[in-house]
Design a protein around this motif. Sequence first.
Motif, PDB file in Angstrom:
ATOM      1  N   ARG A  90      13.133   2.291  -3.552  1.00 18.34           N
ATOM      2  CA  ARG A  90      13.486   2.246  -2.133  1.00 18.34           C
ATOM      3  C   ARG A  90      14.495   1.161  -1.804  1.00 18.34           C
ATOM      4  O   ARG A  90      15.194   1.227  -0.808  1.00 18.34           O
ATOM      5  CB  ARG A  90      12.228   2.016  -1.319  1.00 18.34           C
ATOM      6  CG  ARG A  90      11.461   0.801  -1.795  1.00 18.34           C
ATOM      7  CD  ARG A  90      10.069   0.760  -1.242  1.00 18.34           C
ATOM      8  NE  ARG A  90      10.092   0.710   0.201  1.00 18.34           N
ATOM      9  CZ  ARG A  90       9.124   0.168   0.934  1.00 18.34           C
ATOM     10  NH1 ARG A  90       8.081  -0.375   0.339  1.00 18.34           N
ATOM     11  NH2 ARG A  90       9.198   0.157   2.230  1.00 18.34           N
ATOM     12  N   PHE A  91      14.537   0.156  -2.659  1.00 20.04           N
ATOM     13  CA  PHE A  91      15.416  -0.968  -2.350  1.00 20.04           C
ATOM     14  C   PHE A  91      16.866  -0.741  -2.754  1.00 20.04           C
ATOM     15  O   PHE A  91      17.734  -1.530  -2.438  1.00 20.04           O
ATOM     16  CB  PHE A  91      14.892  -2.247  -2.988  1.00 20.04           C
ATOM     17  CG  PHE A  91      13.542  -2.624  -2.471  1.00 20.04           C
ATOM     18  CD1 PHE A  91      13.383  -3.047  -1.155  1.00 20.04           C
ATOM     19  CD2 PHE A  91      12.427  -2.530  -3.284  1.00 20.04           C
ATOM     20  CE1 PHE A  91      12.132  -3.368  -0.662  1.00 20.04           C
ATOM     21  CE2 PHE A  91      11.169  -2.846  -2.798  1.00 20.04           C
ATOM     22  CZ  PHE A  91      11.025  -3.263  -1.486  1.00 20.04           C
ATOM     23  N   GLU A 101      10.778  -3.663   6.695  1.00 19.25           N
ATOM     24  CA  GLU A 101      10.496  -4.427   5.479  1.00 19.25           C
ATOM     25  C   GLU A 101       9.717  -5.687   5.795  1.00 19.25           C
ATOM     26  O   GLU A 101       8.741  -6.013   5.148  1.00 19.25           O
ATOM     27  CB  GLU A 101      11.806  -4.841   4.788  1.00 19.25           C
ATOM     28  CG  GLU A 101      12.398  -3.735   3.949  1.00 19.25           C
ATOM     29  CD  GLU A 101      13.704  -4.177   3.325  1.00 19.25           C
ATOM     30  OE1 GLU A 101      13.845  -5.379   3.037  1.00 19.25           O
ATOM     31  OE2 GLU A 101      14.575  -3.318   3.131  1.00 19.25           O
ATOM     32  N   GLU A 104       6.117  -5.066   6.792  1.00 17.91           N
ATOM     33  CA  GLU A 104       5.267  -4.741   5.654  1.00 17.91           C
ATOM     34  C   GLU A 104       4.965  -5.951   4.790  1.00 17.91           C
ATOM     35  O   GLU A 104       3.902  -6.063   4.201  1.00 17.91           O
ATOM     36  CB  GLU A 104       5.953  -3.671   4.791  1.00 17.91           C
ATOM     37  CG  GLU A 104       5.936  -2.311   5.456  1.00 17.91           C
ATOM     38  CD  GLU A 104       6.704  -1.297   4.641  1.00 17.91           C
ATOM     39  OE1 GLU A 104       7.266  -1.675   3.612  1.00 17.91           O
ATOM     40  OE2 GLU A 104       6.720  -0.129   5.054  1.00 17.91           O
ATOM     41  N   ALA A 105       5.915  -6.860   4.747  1.00 16.70           N
ATOM     42  CA  ALA A 105       5.735  -8.051   3.911  1.00 16.70           C
ATOM     43  C   ALA A 105       4.701  -8.993   4.501  1.00 16.70           C
ATOM     44  O   ALA A 105       3.963  -9.655   3.781  1.00 16.70           O
ATOM     45  CB  ALA A 105       7.059  -8.784   3.751  1.00 16.70           C
ATOM     46  N   GLY A 106       4.647  -9.068   5.818  1.00 20.56           N
ATOM     47  CA  GLY A 106       3.715  -9.984   6.451  1.00 20.56           C
ATOM     48  C   GLY A 106       4.025 -11.426   6.122  1.00 20.56           C
ATOM     49  O   GLY A 106       3.150 -12.277   5.989  1.00 20.56           O
ATOM     50  N   SER A 107       5.290 -11.721   5.974  1.00 22.07           N
ATOM     51  CA  SER A 107       5.711 -13.072   5.590  1.00 22.07           C
ATOM     52  C   SER A 107       5.483 -14.084   6.705  1.00 22.07           C
ATOM     53  O   SER A 107       5.545 -13.767   7.880  1.00 22.07           O
ATOM     54  CB  SER A 107       7.188 -13.054   5.227  1.00 22.07           C
ATOM     55  OG  SER A 107       7.640 -14.366   5.057  1.00 22.07           O
TER      56      SER A 107
ATOM     57  N   LEU B  28       9.413  -7.421  -1.093  1.00 22.72           N
ATOM     58  CA  LEU B  28       9.592  -7.117   0.323  1.00 22.72           C
ATOM     59  C   LEU B  28      10.217  -8.227   1.145  1.00 22.72           C
ATOM     60  O   LEU B  28      10.825  -7.996   2.170  1.00 22.72           O
ATOM     61  CB  LEU B  28       8.248  -6.725   0.945  1.00 22.72           C
ATOM     62  CG  LEU B  28       7.671  -5.413   0.426  1.00 22.72           C
ATOM     63  CD1 LEU B  28       6.211  -5.280   0.811  1.00 22.72           C
ATOM     64  CD2 LEU B  28       8.495  -4.246   0.957  1.00 22.72           C
ATOM     65  N   ALA B  29      10.038  -9.458   0.684  1.00 21.89           N
ATOM     66  CA  ALA B  29      10.600 -10.575   1.444  1.00 21.89           C
ATOM     67  C   ALA B  29      10.766 -11.793   0.551  1.00 21.89           C
ATOM     68  O   ALA B  29      10.042 -11.958  -0.424  1.00 21.89           O
ATOM     69  CB  ALA B  29       9.690 -10.920   2.620  1.00 21.89           C
ATOM     70  N   GLU B  30      11.709 -12.623   0.903  1.00 22.01           N
ATOM     71  CA  GLU B  30      11.890 -13.853   0.143  1.00 22.01           C
ATOM     72  C   GLU B  30      10.738 -14.792   0.466  1.00 22.01           C
ATOM     73  O   GLU B  30      10.200 -14.775   1.581  1.00 22.01           O
ATOM     74  CB  GLU B  30      13.227 -14.506   0.477  1.00 22.01           C
ATOM     75  CG  GLU B  30      13.371 -14.901   1.932  1.00 22.01           C
ATOM     76  CD  GLU B  30      14.739 -15.494   2.217  1.00 22.01           C
ATOM     77  OE1 GLU B  30      15.569 -15.528   1.287  1.00 22.01           O
ATOM     78  OE2 GLU B  30      14.959 -15.927   3.354  1.00 22.01           O
ATOM     79  N   ARG B  31      10.360 -15.590  -0.524  1.00 27.43           N
ATOM     80  CA  ARG B  31       9.233 -16.499  -0.355  1.00 27.43           C
ATOM     81  C   ARG B  31       9.462 -17.761  -1.163  1.00 27.43           C
ATOM     82  O   ARG B  31      10.093 -17.721  -2.208  1.00 27.43           O
ATOM     83  CB  ARG B  31       7.939 -15.847  -0.843  1.00 27.43           C
ATOM     84  CG  ARG B  31       7.472 -14.672  -0.033  1.00 27.43           C
ATOM     85  CD  ARG B  31       6.133 -14.203  -0.560  1.00 27.43           C
ATOM     86  NE  ARG B  31       5.708 -12.939   0.018  1.00 27.43           N
ATOM     87  CZ  ARG B  31       5.003 -12.847   1.148  1.00 27.43           C
ATOM     88  NH1 ARG B  31       4.701 -13.925   1.821  1.00 27.43           N
ATOM     89  NH2 ARG B  31       4.623 -11.669   1.592  1.00 27.43           N
ATOM     90  N   ASP B  35       4.227 -20.237  -2.114  1.00 22.85           N
ATOM     91  CA  ASP B  35       3.565 -18.984  -1.719  1.00 22.85           C
ATOM     92  C   ASP B  35       3.161 -18.176  -2.945  1.00 22.85           C
ATOM     93  O   ASP B  35       2.096 -17.570  -2.981  1.00 22.85           O
ATOM     94  CB  ASP B  35       4.496 -18.138  -0.862  1.00 22.85           C
ATOM     95  CG  ASP B  35       4.419 -18.528   0.606  1.00 22.85           C
ATOM     96  OD1 ASP B  35       3.976 -19.654   0.887  1.00 22.85           O
ATOM     97  OD2 ASP B  35       4.793 -17.705   1.461  1.00 22.85           O
ATOM     98  N   ALA B  75      16.313  -5.979  -6.666  1.00 18.61           N
ATOM     99  CA  ALA B  75      15.906  -4.671  -7.189  1.00 18.61           C
ATOM    100  C   ALA B  75      16.973  -4.010  -8.061  1.00 18.61           C
ATOM    101  O   ALA B  75      16.653  -3.266  -8.989  1.00 18.61           O
ATOM    102  CB  ALA B  75      15.509  -3.748  -6.041  1.00 18.61           C
ATOM    103  N   GLU B  76      18.189  -4.284  -7.776  1.00 13.00           N
ATOM    104  CA  GLU B  76      19.276  -3.684  -8.553  1.00 13.00           C
ATOM    105  C   GLU B  76      19.117  -3.942 -10.049  1.00 13.00           C
ATOM    106  O   GLU B  76      19.456  -3.098 -10.872  1.00 13.00           O
ATOM    107  CB  GLU B  76      20.628  -4.227  -8.088  1.00 13.00           C
ATOM    108  CG  GLU B  76      21.163  -3.565  -6.841  1.00 13.00           C
ATOM    109  CD  GLU B  76      21.420  -2.076  -7.043  1.00 13.00           C
ATOM    110  OE1 GLU B  76      21.693  -1.667  -8.176  1.00 13.00           O
ATOM    111  OE2 GLU B  76      21.324  -1.335  -6.039  1.00 13.00           O
TER     112      GLU B  76
END
Lengths: 113, 113
Positions: A90-91, A101, A104-107, B28-31, B35, B75-76
């Motif tokens: 998907r990415f 996004e 969904e991540a809930g960051s 899904l997100a940078e962290r 974390d 993802a790439e």
Amino acid sequence: MARAATTSDAFNAVAEPRRREILNYLALAERPVGDIVAGLGLEQPSVSKHLRVLRDVGLVRVRRNGRHMLYRTNAEAIRPLHDWTKTFERFWGHQLSRIKERAEAGSKEPDKE
Amino acid sequence: MARAATTSDAFNAVAEPRRREILNYLALAERPVGDIVAGLGLEQPSVSKHLRVLRDVGLVRVRRNGRHMLYRTNAEAIRPLHDWTKTFERFWGHQLSRIKERAEAGSKEPDKE
DNA sequence: TTGACATATTCCCATATAGGTATATATATT
DNA sequence: AATATATATACCTATATGGGAATATGTCAA
């Protein structure tokens, strides 16, 4: 601790480029070891050892035919790899909106630039 | 010779289960590193080292934010893995139509068994 | 500047490689 | 049985690993 054994799972087994070549080679039809040796230009003991690893993780199947051992790729065993990589599809395939996004991540990190 | 370096390519890098978990976690997100440490229950140095490997092969991207280093999955870089596993897709019979399959693959080969 | 916080690196070590070479095992042929 | 053929295994070695512990580097706050 050292690295996980190459025989621990399909991920470790296919990390070796030659083993991927062998799987490609055996994908369409079963073949004796000698064919792999000739076809890929590897040493015979090397091929036998790679096949041993692939066999241990179920990536190839064997049957004996006279003095030949006929190997073939068991594509099913590659499926876990495919499934895992697929979760990232998907990415790069169709891009998801950043808003969805993030939701969904809930960051908890601020998503600032 | 020994095994190829974990940093030699994406195949070797993702052979380690923890690194796959990290990639999932950062998809899904940078962290920040903290974390990941808390989220996955790993030691901080261990996470830093895994991130180093992932970074070396381009599987994650980083940017600094204050004293935090924000990582995210690229993802790439997983695409080569997906592409390789995809070549075996036809052998396990998924539910995708052959027409769509061929279209996605851009294949010119006849779609024979 | 000093101290707290966040992350990265270094050092040590047991371990499993992959390649090469030699040899063992198994089967077929004569 | 003896020999040739096909494949597997044993042995050796240099090397990179991942975990743990300690420490270094970098950044913010007071």
